[in-house]
Design a protein around this motif. Structure first.
Motif, PDB file in Angstrom:
ATOM      1  N   ALA A 234       0.820  -1.215   0.000  1.00 10.05           N
ATOM      2  CA  ALA A 234       0.000   0.000   0.000  1.00 10.05           C
ATOM      3  C   ALA A 234       0.852   1.262   0.000  1.00 10.05           C
ATOM      4  O   ALA A 234       0.513   2.255  -0.660  1.00 10.05           O
ATOM      5  CB  ALA A 234      -0.933  -0.004   1.206  1.00 10.05           C
ATOM      6  N   ASN A 235       1.974   1.251   0.746  1.00 13.23           N
ATOM      7  CA  ASN A 235       2.801   2.465   0.821  1.00 13.23           C
ATOM      8  C   ASN A 235       3.456   2.798  -0.514  1.00 13.23           C
ATOM      9  O   ASN A 235       3.627   3.977  -0.857  1.00 13.23           O
ATOM     10  CB  ASN A 235       3.856   2.341   1.918  1.00 13.23           C
ATOM     11  N   LEU A 236       3.802   1.756  -1.298  1.00  9.84           N
ATOM     12  CA  LEU A 236       4.398   2.003  -2.614  1.00  9.84           C
ATOM     13  C   LEU A 236       3.349   2.470  -3.614  1.00  9.84           C
ATOM     14  O   LEU A 236       3.611   3.339  -4.453  1.00  9.84           O
ATOM     15  CB  LEU A 236       5.102   0.741  -3.135  1.00  9.84           C
ATOM     16  N   LYS A 237       2.150   1.895  -3.534  1.00  7.71           N
ATOM     17  CA  LYS A 237       1.077   2.345  -4.435  1.00  7.71           C
ATOM     18  C   LYS A 237       0.725   3.808  -4.141  1.00  7.71           C
ATOM     19  O   LYS A 237       0.468   4.587  -5.062  1.00  7.71           O
ATOM     20  CB  LYS A 237      -0.152   1.447  -4.287  1.00  7.71           C
ATOM     21  N   GLU A 238       0.742   4.156  -2.870  1.00 10.76           N
ATOM     22  CA  GLU A 238       0.383   5.532  -2.496  1.00 10.76           C
ATOM     23  C   GLU A 238       1.393   6.533  -3.058  1.00 10.76           C
ATOM     24  O   GLU A 238       1.015   7.523  -3.686  1.00 10.76           O
ATOM     25  CB  GLU A 238       0.317   5.674  -0.981  1.00 10.76           C
ATOM     26  N   ILE A 239       2.695   6.258  -2.877  1.00 11.06           N
ATOM     27  CA  ILE A 239       3.706   7.200  -3.370  1.00 11.06           C
ATOM     28  C   ILE A 239       3.727   7.213  -4.894  1.00 11.06           C
ATOM     29  O   ILE A 239       3.984   8.265  -5.511  1.00 11.06           O
ATOM     30  CB  ILE A 239       5.103   6.864  -2.798  1.00 11.06           C
ATOM     31  N   ALA A 240       3.418   6.069  -5.526  1.00 13.94           N
ATOM     32  CA  ALA A 240       3.380   6.015  -6.989  1.00 13.94           C
ATOM     33  C   ALA A 240       2.273   6.911  -7.526  1.00 13.94           C
ATOM     34  O   ALA A 240       2.478   7.692  -8.469  1.00 13.94           O
ATOM     35  CB  ALA A 240       3.166   4.574  -7.452  1.00 13.94           C
ATOM     36  N   ASN A 241       1.097   6.834  -6.920  1.00 15.18           N
ATOM     37  CA  ASN A 241      -0.029   7.667  -7.370  1.00 15.18           C
ATOM     38  C   ASN A 241       0.245   9.150  -7.125  1.00 15.18           C
ATOM     39  O   ASN A 241      -0.082  10.001  -7.961  1.00 15.18           O
ATOM     40  CB  ASN A 241      -1.314   7.246  -6.664  1.00 15.18           C
TER      41      ASN A 241
END
Length: 284
Positions: A234-241
């Motif tokens: 989730a933390n990587l998806k958040e920073i990617a978005n």
């Protein structure tokens, strides 16, 4: 090397969606709307120089057990079949969304073209009559796709010059891979354009930030292209978005935009992890 337009048609020619007879009829009817189609002496004739157009049309006709003949004349492929099949082909329920999409897909395959997106945003479909052009125009409009209709000599054509509308069009006709490629090119082009607008009033550090962001966004889009994005923590998806939504922001600014703000080093660590994942996928 194939043009972007040819790559789109190559992808569409391989779509594995030939189980529904009505959708097949709809796609053939789209071919019949284009400027490359004509009827004469009870013969239906389609002419093209694009091998993917012919390959797809052949599969569609074979699936309906329609006898046809394809020949070569110079650079052109000529496909002919009995025009009496027209009534059966046109016997479709145009109110169904998937039928409408198939019509537009056939029209693009038959007489559509798309400029290289890294040079110019321009998509057009050419028709032999105003009626045919308006038919496709209103289908596209029903899906929220904005286009314009113009007359060129004795032909009519629809064209789109807005990059987002072109992306929506590609999604509509089922060119999923092309949408991802197009979006990646579009983002990079628009970001470079932003750099050019900023170059007279910003420092070299801004340019460095933009270039790094371009690379980061390219990595994120590549992960999406490989269908691995949803598998990310989730933390990587958040920073990617956040990075995609804010291509010009610094690492410090990105950190402040997170639900739970973090510092520059934390943001950098997450983006580095995305870079590593993209690198591993490229090696595979």
């Amino acid at each position: 090397m194939l043009s972007f337009s040819a790559e789109v048609k190559q992808e569409l020619s391989k779509l594995n969606n030939l189980n529904n007879k009505n959708q097949i009829k709809a796609e053939i009817s789209g071919y019949m709307l284009g400027s490359n189609y004509a009827e004469n002496n009870q013969k239906a004739r389609f002419i093209t120089e694009n091998e993917f157009n012919v390959y797809r049309l052949n599969k569609l006709l074979e699936n309906l057990n329609i006898n046809y003949i394809c020949t070569n004349k110079g650079k052109s492929f000529i496909c002919e079949w009995d025009a009496s099949c027209r009534d059966d082909i046109m016997d479709i329920n145009i109110e169904e969304e998937e039928i409408q999409k198939a019509v537009v897909r056939g029209a693009f395959m038959a007489s559509g073209s798309l400029n290289e997106p890294n040079k110019k945003y321009h998509l057009e479909l050419l028709f032999s009559s105003k009626e045919n052009a308006e038919y496709v125009f209103f289908i596209m409009e029903s899906f929220g796709i904005v286009s314009k209709l113009l007359k060129r000599k004795e032909k009519y054509f629809l064209y789109i010059k807005d990059s987002e509308e072109i992306s929506k069009f590609l999604a509509l006709i089922g060119a999923k891979k092309a949408v991802l490629n197009y979006e990646e090119i579009r983002i990079i082009r628009e970001m470079r354009s932003n750099v050019n607008r900023l170059v007279n009033c910003e420092t070299a550090n801004i340019n460095k930030t933009i270039n790094v962001a371009v690379s980061q966004i390219a990595d994120i889009n590549f992960i999406k292209k490989k269908n691995k994005f949803e598998e990310l923590p989730a933390n990587l998806k958040e920073i990617a978005n956040i990075r995609i939504q804010n291509p010009e922001s610094s690492l410090v600014e990105l950190g402040k935009l997170l639900d739970k703000p973090i510092g520059k080093s934390g943001v950098n660590h997450r983006l580095k992890k995305l870079q590593e994942i993209a690198a591993e996928l490229r090696e595979e």
